[in-house]
Design a protein around this motif. Structure first.
Motif, PDB file in Angstrom:
ATOM      1  N   GLY A  90       0.801  -1.219   0.000  1.00 41.48           N
ATOM      2  CA  GLY A  90       0.000   0.000   0.000  1.00 41.48           C
ATOM      3  C   GLY A  90       0.830   1.263   0.000  1.00 41.48           C
ATOM      4  N   TYR A  91       2.008   1.207   0.623  1.00 43.04           N
ATOM      5  CA  TYR A  91       2.862   2.399   0.605  1.00 43.04           C
ATOM      6  C   TYR A  91       3.603   2.546  -0.725  1.00 43.04           C
ATOM      7  N   LEU A  92       4.037   1.423  -1.287  1.00 42.73           N
ATOM      8  CA  LEU A  92       4.967   1.499  -2.420  1.00 42.73           C
ATOM      9  C   LEU A  92       4.262   1.592  -3.772  1.00 42.73           C
ATOM     10  N   LEU A  93       3.146   0.863  -3.931  1.00 46.89           N
ATOM     11  CA  LEU A  93       2.495   0.874  -5.246  1.00 46.89           C
ATOM     12  C   LEU A  93       2.095   2.275  -5.712  1.00 46.89           C
ATOM     13  N   PRO A  94       1.539   3.122  -4.828  1.00 48.26           N
ATOM     14  CA  PRO A  94       1.162   4.463  -5.314  1.00 48.26           C
ATOM     15  C   PRO A  94       2.339   5.250  -5.862  1.00 48.26           C
ATOM     16  N   LEU A  95       3.586   4.865  -5.464  1.00 50.72           N
ATOM     17  CA  LEU A  95       4.742   5.576  -6.010  1.00 50.72           C
ATOM     18  C   LEU A  95       4.841   5.404  -7.525  1.00 50.72           C
ATOM     19  N   LEU A  96       4.215   4.331  -8.038  1.00 50.61           N
ATOM     20  CA  LEU A  96       4.263   4.130  -9.490  1.00 50.61           C
ATOM     21  C   LEU A  96       3.569   5.260 -10.241  1.00 50.61           C
ATOM     22  N   PHE A  97       2.676   5.967  -9.547  1.00 53.60           N
ATOM     23  CA  PHE A  97       2.054   7.120 -10.200  1.00 53.60           C
ATOM     24  C   PHE A  97       3.107   8.118 -10.656  1.00 53.60           C
ATOM     25  N   LEU A  98       4.235   8.123  -9.954  1.00 50.11           N
ATOM     26  CA  LEU A  98       5.302   9.048 -10.341  1.00 50.11           C
ATOM     27  C   LEU A  98       5.777   8.775 -11.759  1.00 50.11           C
ATOM     28  N   VAL A  99       5.724   7.506 -12.188  1.00 49.82           N
ATOM     29  CA  VAL A  99       6.146   7.172 -13.552  1.00 49.82           C
ATOM     30  C   VAL A  99       5.313   7.939 -14.562  1.00 49.82           C
ATOM     31  N   ALA A 100       4.053   8.191 -14.222  1.00 50.72           N
ATOM     32  CA  ALA A 100       3.205   8.954 -15.142  1.00 50.72           C
ATOM     33  C   ALA A 100       3.324  10.455 -14.888  1.00 50.72           C
ATOM     34  N   ILE A 101       3.441  10.835 -13.616  1.00 47.14           N
ATOM     35  CA  ILE A 101       3.325  12.255 -13.292  1.00 47.14           C
ATOM     36  C   ILE A 101       4.622  12.997 -13.597  1.00 47.14           C
ATOM     37  N   ILE A 102       5.768  12.381 -13.275  1.00 49.01           N
ATOM     38  CA  ILE A 102       7.041  13.082 -13.520  1.00 49.01           C
ATOM     39  C   ILE A 102       7.231  13.412 -15.001  1.00 49.01           C
ATOM     40  N   PRO A 103       7.059  12.462 -15.930  1.00 46.80           N
ATOM     41  CA  PRO A 103       7.219  12.837 -17.344  1.00 46.80           C
ATOM     42  C   PRO A 103       6.282  13.957 -17.779  1.00 46.80           C
ATOM     43  N   ILE A 104       5.028  13.907 -17.320  1.00 41.00           N
ATOM     44  CA  ILE A 104       4.078  14.950 -17.735  1.00 41.00           C
ATOM     45  C   ILE A 104       4.545  16.308 -17.246  1.00 41.00           C
ATOM     46  N   LEU A 105       4.888  16.383 -15.948  1.00 43.11           N
ATOM     47  CA  LEU A 105       5.299  17.679 -15.409  1.00 43.11           C
ATOM     48  C   LEU A 105       6.585  18.153 -16.077  1.00 43.11           C
ATOM     49  N   ASP A 106       7.540  17.225 -16.269  1.00 40.59           N
ATOM     50  CA  ASP A 106       8.794  17.605 -16.894  1.00 40.59           C
ATOM     51  C   ASP A 106       8.574  18.078 -18.329  1.00 40.59           C
ATOM     52  N   LEU A 107       7.709  17.350 -19.031  1.00 35.72           N
ATOM     53  CA  LEU A 107       7.426  17.717 -20.424  1.00 35.72           C
ATOM     54  C   LEU A 107       6.811  19.108 -20.507  1.00 35.72           C
ATOM     55  N   VAL A 108       5.793  19.320 -19.683  1.00 37.49           N
ATOM     56  CA  VAL A 108       5.131  20.622 -19.716  1.00 37.49           C
ATOM     57  C   VAL A 108       6.102  21.720 -19.290  1.00 37.49           C
ATOM     58  N   TYR A 109       6.885  21.436 -18.221  1.00 35.67           N
ATOM     59  CA  TYR A 109       7.808  22.448 -17.736  1.00 35.67           C
ATOM     60  C   TYR A 109       8.867  22.754 -18.784  1.00 35.67           C
ATOM     61  N   TYR A 110       9.448  21.704 -19.374  1.00 34.69           N
ATOM     62  CA  TYR A 110      10.555  21.946 -20.307  1.00 34.69           C
ATOM     63  C   TYR A 110      10.076  22.690 -21.540  1.00 34.69           C
ATOM     64  N   ILE A 111       8.968  22.230 -22.101  1.00 42.68           N
ATOM     65  CA  ILE A 111       8.491  22.893 -23.317  1.00 42.68           C
ATOM     66  C   ILE A 111       8.039  24.310 -23.013  1.00 42.68           C
ATOM     67  N   GLY A 112       7.404  24.480 -21.844  1.00 44.99           N
ATOM     68  CA  GLY A 112       7.029  25.838 -21.451  1.00 44.99           C
ATOM     69  C   GLY A 112       8.243  26.730 -21.280  1.00 44.99           C
ATOM     70  N   SER A 113       9.286  26.209 -20.611  1.00 43.60           N
ATOM     71  CA  SER A 113      10.458  27.047 -20.358  1.00 43.60           C
ATOM     72  C   SER A 113      11.200  27.380 -21.640  1.00 43.60           C
ATOM     73  N   GLN A 114      11.087  26.513 -22.648  1.00 45.90           N
ATOM     74  CA  GLN A 114      11.738  26.821 -23.919  1.00 45.90           C
ATOM     75  C   GLN A 114      10.907  27.767 -24.779  1.00 45.90           C
ATOM     76  N   ALA A 115       9.591  27.656 -24.670  1.00 43.60           N
ATOM     77  CA  ALA A 115       8.740  28.387 -25.606  1.00 43.60           C
ATOM     78  C   ALA A 115       8.322  29.749 -25.074  1.00 43.60           C
ATOM     79  N   ILE A 116       8.032  29.834 -23.762  1.00 41.92           N
ATOM     80  CA  ILE A 116       7.418  31.065 -23.253  1.00 41.92           C
ATOM     81  C   ILE A 116       8.319  32.288 -23.441  1.00 41.92           C
ATOM     82  N   PRO A 117       9.654  32.184 -23.182  1.00 39.47           N
ATOM     83  CA  PRO A 117      10.467  33.396 -23.359  1.00 39.47           C
ATOM     84  C   PRO A 117      10.457  33.939 -24.782  1.00 39.47           C
TER      85      PRO A 117
END
Lengths: 337, 309
Positions: free
Chosen positions: B39-66
């Motif tokens: 119960g403690y460890l399985l929810p960490l797998l959500f990070l596999v989905a959440i980290i790429p999404i946040l990184d993708l949005v952050y990286y593309i935003g940081s490259q495009a917005i300026p």
């Protein structure tokens, strides 16, 4: 359809039954009206999806001129047989099968966590992230993976694997056409991207399969003294096995058909990979990159159309198998599913 | 003394803590502990989905917005000479708008007919082919567009070829949501409509459509998001153009095409900058459409529940 004519008097008629959601006996109320001409006119637009599928199959068959290559199509290309496409078929499976494996594992974990272990308010917050993964266009994945993830492979993962895992077959960097530490593009990166892209489909289908377990079964498992994990493993996973298989099939269909993202990260080298860091190419990516040549040389066009036909056959088979396993309609539309 | 003797002859009183102590074997502790740690460890797998999404949005935003500004987004100067995203954005809008209209025309009536008129057997057949079409790789649909429209019909690499190919790609999504929308109208409402003498067409127009409309809208928005993000059907059937096409048989450019040609350019080049800008614009619109779809779907579900009760 309408059992009683709408007259004014309701005197000696028995009272109407209470409305219920049960289908009434007799002819199905699905069939509206009796006019055959109207029915035919109404029937025609329903044929549109079938017609498009048939049109695609017919177009690809007729433009592939199957007799041109024969079985030599399924041989390795090069030399006397420039139109052998075995490399791309193998490349597709080499990337799609591991990607499916990883995304099934992660999807199972996420689905079990979300249906069993997390409080419902948390899974309501977290589940949309996984679904959002499906909405991101593949070309956006591609540019992100090429610029952000590929250097991670090129500078961290691949050098580490060369240094520490080279005793394993295929992990040594010898006889390698390009340095594994250069760009980071190649089969492993493609597997990572495909894992991410198949993940929302597998997770969603497994989640639905696990949720469909009747409450009685779940509670009687707990009442017998089993822990939640034991109920999931011995009851939920078996009860939802059809849904899990369909997740595997549909996830595979998505992974093997993925085009642009793979074309951006696999390195597009038309050869069998000589080690695990090497570039290769998949059917979809090769088809996507080389269609221009079909305008110059019609043989290339035939060859590519035949490759498209192979990919089409695989995805059709996988999709039909996956869809037949689960009968229910998903209330939520997910792109690519 | 006497009381102790008496109690030893009568059976001991049941004590729940006694039971627990007896069952507190290593095996039970291992099982419950394993369950807890899963119960403690399985929810960490959500990070596999959440980290790429946040990184993708952050990286593309940081490259495009300026580099993004109102003038970049609206300027219709030639997009390859300097920062000007107006032409691709307008053309992409035209692409998606026309393809959506065509896809609605192809999918809407079929979906209604499948939900309302077809027998269960033929409906399941039609649904299967729509599912298969939705699961078809985009490159296959692009190949169909190339061989059918570009070569066989001799249209060449033009705007309309891309629009039709894209609309074929979007049709199954619209078809399926329309089908689902009309199929999920509560039976009592249908019976009330027919019981009060409505003809099928009257039922569909006056009863069914108002109820099903929000869900049809979600299907249309979703199909737009999918069409907006597609690359292969467009790249294989249209050549890029530096101006907004003035007719259907003109070359035209597309936002995802900018990403495809620019992604491997060296850092700092105009193509890479435009690729990031295009990726950012697409990401924003796609996520917005997805949020709108979620919002409408949640409200629709509530309304459907209201209709049942």
């Amino acid at each position: 359809m309408s059992p009683t004519p709408a007259t004014g008097d309701t005197g000696d008629r028995e009272p109407l039954p209470a409305p219920s959601n049960e289908p009434p006996a007799g002819p199905s109320p699905r069939r509206l009206g009796r006019a055959t001409v109207g029915k035919v006119i109404a029937f025609l637009p329903a044929l549109v999806p079938t017609a498009i599928v048939v049109a695609i199959v017919v177009t690809l068959v007729s433009s592939s001129h199957l007799h041109n290559f024969g079985w030599r199509f399924f041989e390795a290309g090069g030399g006397s047989n420039p139109y052998g496409d075995l490399v791309f078929i193998v490349g597709s499976f080499l990337t799609a099968v591991p990607a499916l494996f990883f995304s099934m594992l992660i999807g199972l974990g996420i689905a079990i966590a979300s249906t069993t272990y997390l409080p419902s308010f948390l899974s309501k917050i977290l589940d949309p992230f996984v679904d959002l993964l499906a909405g991101i266009p593949s070309v956006v994945y591609g540019i992100w993976a090429f610029i952000v993830v590929a250097p991670v492979f090129g500078t961290l993962v691949n050098p580490w694997a060369v240094a520490h895992l080279s005793f394993l077959p295929g992990f040594a960097s010898s006889n390698h056409p390009t340095s594994p530490t250069s760009l980071g593009v190649g089969v492993p990166l493609a597997i990572v991207v495909l894992t991410l892209m198949a993940l929302p489909i597998t997770t969603l289908l497994i989640r639905d399969a696990l949720r469909s377990i009747p409450r009685d079964l779940w509670e009687s498992g707990l009442a017998l003294g089993a822990t939640r994990w034991e109920v999931v493993r011995r009851v939920s996973l078996r009860h939802g096995s059809r849904g899990i298989w369909s997740a595997a099939f549909l996830g595979f269909g998505r992974a093997i058909g993925e085009t642009v993202a793979v074309a951006m990260v696999i390195g597009s080298a038309d050869r069998f990979p000589v080690n695990v860091y090497d570039s290769s190419n998949t059917m979809a990516a090769y088809m996507f990159e080389n269609l221009d040549a079909a305008l110059v040389n019609p043989l290339v066009g035939y060859n590519l159309a035949e490759l498209a036909l192979v990919l089409l056959a695989i995805t059709l088979a996988v999709n039909i198998l996956g869809r037949r396993l689960v009968t229910h309609i998903y209330a939520q539309e997910v792109p690519g599913l | 003394m006497a009381t102790a003797l008496a109690s030893s002859t009568t059976p001991p009183r049941w004590d729940p803590s006694d039971d627990l102590r007896r069952s507190d074997t290593f095996r039970v502790r291992w099982r419950t502990g394993f369950d807890r740690w899963v119960g403690y460890l399985l929810p960490l797998l959500f990070l596999v989905a959440i980290i790429p999404i946040l990184d993708l949005v952050y990286y593309i935003g940081s490259q495009a917005i300026p580099t993004l500004s109102a003038t970049v987004v609206t300027s219709v100067s030639s997009y390859q000479s300097y920062d000007a995203l107006g032409v691709p954005i307008i053309t992409t809008f035209l692409f998606v708008a026309l393809a959506t209209i065509l896809a609605v025309a192809l999918g809407l009536f079929g979906g209604i007919a499948t939900a309302e008129f077809l027998s269960e057997r033929s409906a399941s057949w039609v649904r299967m082919s729509a599912n298969v079409l939705a699961g078809m790789p985009s490159v296959i649909v692009g190949y169909f567009g190339f061989f059918a429209f570009v070569l066989y019909f001799h249209w060449g690499y033009v705007f309309i070829a891309g629009v039709v190919t894209l609309s074929f790609f979007m049709t199954p999504y619209i078809f399926r949501t329309v089908d689902l929308a009309y199929s999920s109208i509560p039976r009592p409402i249908r019976e009330a409509a027919f019981g009060s003498g409505a003809k099928p067409v009257q039922y569909i127009l006056r009863v069914g459509t108002p109820i099903a409309f929000p869900q049809i809208l979600t299907g249309v928005f979703l199909a737009m998001a999918i069409g907006l993000g597609e690359t292969a059907p467009i790249v294989l059937t249209v050549t890029p153009n530096i101006v907004v096409p003035s007719g259907l048989f003109q070359p035209a450019t597309y936002l995802t095409y900018l990403i495809w040609i620019g992604f491997s350019s060296p850092p700092g080049s105009i193509f890479l900058t435009e690729a990031f800008q295009a990726a950012f614009v697409i990401l924003v619109v796609v996520v917005a459409l997805n949020v709108v779809v979620r919002f409408i779907a949640a409200r629709y579900r509530k309304r459907l529940e209201g209709l049942y009760h």
